[in-house]
Design an enzyme around this catalytic site. Sequence first.
Site, mmCIF file in Angstrom:
data_model
loop_
_atom_site.group_PDB
_atom_site.id
_atom_site.type_symbol
_atom_site.label_atom_id
_atom_site.label_comp_id
_atom_site.label_asym_id
_atom_site.label_seq_id
_atom_site.Cartn_x
_atom_site.Cartn_y
_atom_site.Cartn_z
ATOM 1 N N SER A 126 3.442 -1.421 -6.185
ATOM 2 C CA SER A 126 2.024 -1.671 -5.885
ATOM 3 C C SER A 126 1.122 -1.098 -6.971
ATOM 4 O O SER A 126 -0.037 -1.493 -7.083
ATOM 5 C CB SER A 126 1.651 -1.085 -4.523
ATOM 6 N N GLY A 143 1.338 4.836 -5.242
ATOM 7 C CA GLY A 143 1.226 3.987 -6.426
ATOM 8 C C GLY A 143 -0.173 3.930 -7.000
ATOM 9 O O GLY A 143 -0.372 4.071 -8.219
ATOM 10 N N ASP A 186 -3.181 9.798 3.702
ATOM 11 C CA ASP A 186 -2.144 9.053 4.419
ATOM 12 C C ASP A 186 -1.295 10.045 5.208
ATOM 13 O O ASP A 186 -0.980 11.128 4.701
ATOM 14 C CB ASP A 186 -1.263 8.274 3.437
ATOM 15 N N LYS A 223 -5.934 -8.158 3.279
ATOM 16 C CA LYS A 223 -4.746 -8.929 3.658
ATOM 17 C C LYS A 223 -5.203 -10.156 4.447
ATOM 18 O O LYS A 223 -5.933 -10.039 5.436
ATOM 19 C CB LYS A 223 -3.804 -8.082 4.509
#
Length: 348
Positions: A187, A223, A239, A304
């Site tokens: 990513s 990433g 996260d 998305k």
Amino acid sequence: MSTDGLLAYCRPGFEPELAAELSERAALAGFHGYARTERNSGYVPFLGVEDGAALSRALPWSSLVFARQKLRLLADVAGMDPKDRITPIMEALGGRGRHGEVWVEHPESDEGKQLAGLARAFGNALRPALRQRGLVTDKDEPRLPRLHVLMLAGDHALLASADRNDASPWPLGVPRLRAHADAPSRSALKLEEALMCLLTDKEREAFIQPGMTAADLGAAPGGWSWVLARRHVRVFAVDNGPMAASAMDTGVIEHIRADGFRWQPPKPLDWLVCDMVESPSKVAARMATWFREGWCKRAIFNLKLPMKKRWDETRDCLQLFADQAGRPLDVRARQLYHDREEITVYAG
């Protein structure tokens, strides 16, 4: 056969989305034409307009989301004799002006990739013939348009012209990037490509400087945080999942175990990046909150897309973001080569 309109390249499978975008935006600009699509072909011609040059000006490449490349369509040359493809192409280019460079390409589809060898060999034969006829300059001339020959089959090609200030600078509209061995995930290439495609050289130099601060929402395994850290930006990696060692070894990433949709920074940051797997409208609304509250100056985030009505969802989410951001922003969006069922957005 001479024609007039646009030719745009896209990710194979997204021809309907590109066609819908071109059709809607052309109509809003007062042009009434139609898109011709073939699923998984990787390209979309937009036809039926009286003035292709005017349409091209009305739809700048930088404003298109699903187009990797945007060209002015000149001719559809079918039924070529494999023993002499050059003559019909030169005849089709008669009266179309002079070009400063020639790219012979193939669609970025499974079938199109099989034409890669033909495109290379034919390009080597076509360029000197066009130069001899005076249709192309002897040396690359960046002030003149670039000629594109898109090989669809051994006997079929589309001819198109690129205004170099209004088109992708890469063949097939795809920048070539290599994955770094230390990158925590592939990513990372998405953010590398976003920085290359959505910002100019001068903007990258001005907007991303050592010592700046950023938040990466949904960061794990790191990433996107790693890409910023390599540019000496200090990153809050938000996260609940684990971060890769190669990201944390940079020394400028702080891992915060929290929900990216709830966390807010202790002070305003220079950048926000986000690649969370969530509904696009929810992500767009959260990104708008960051700008409305003054928590960041600039952002790059992914939306998305659903399986159906992806152009409608794209348009609606970008409008939702603009409506809720609380201030005028420069917004640029594109489906990048390393994107799949998603688009990438820059705002600042």
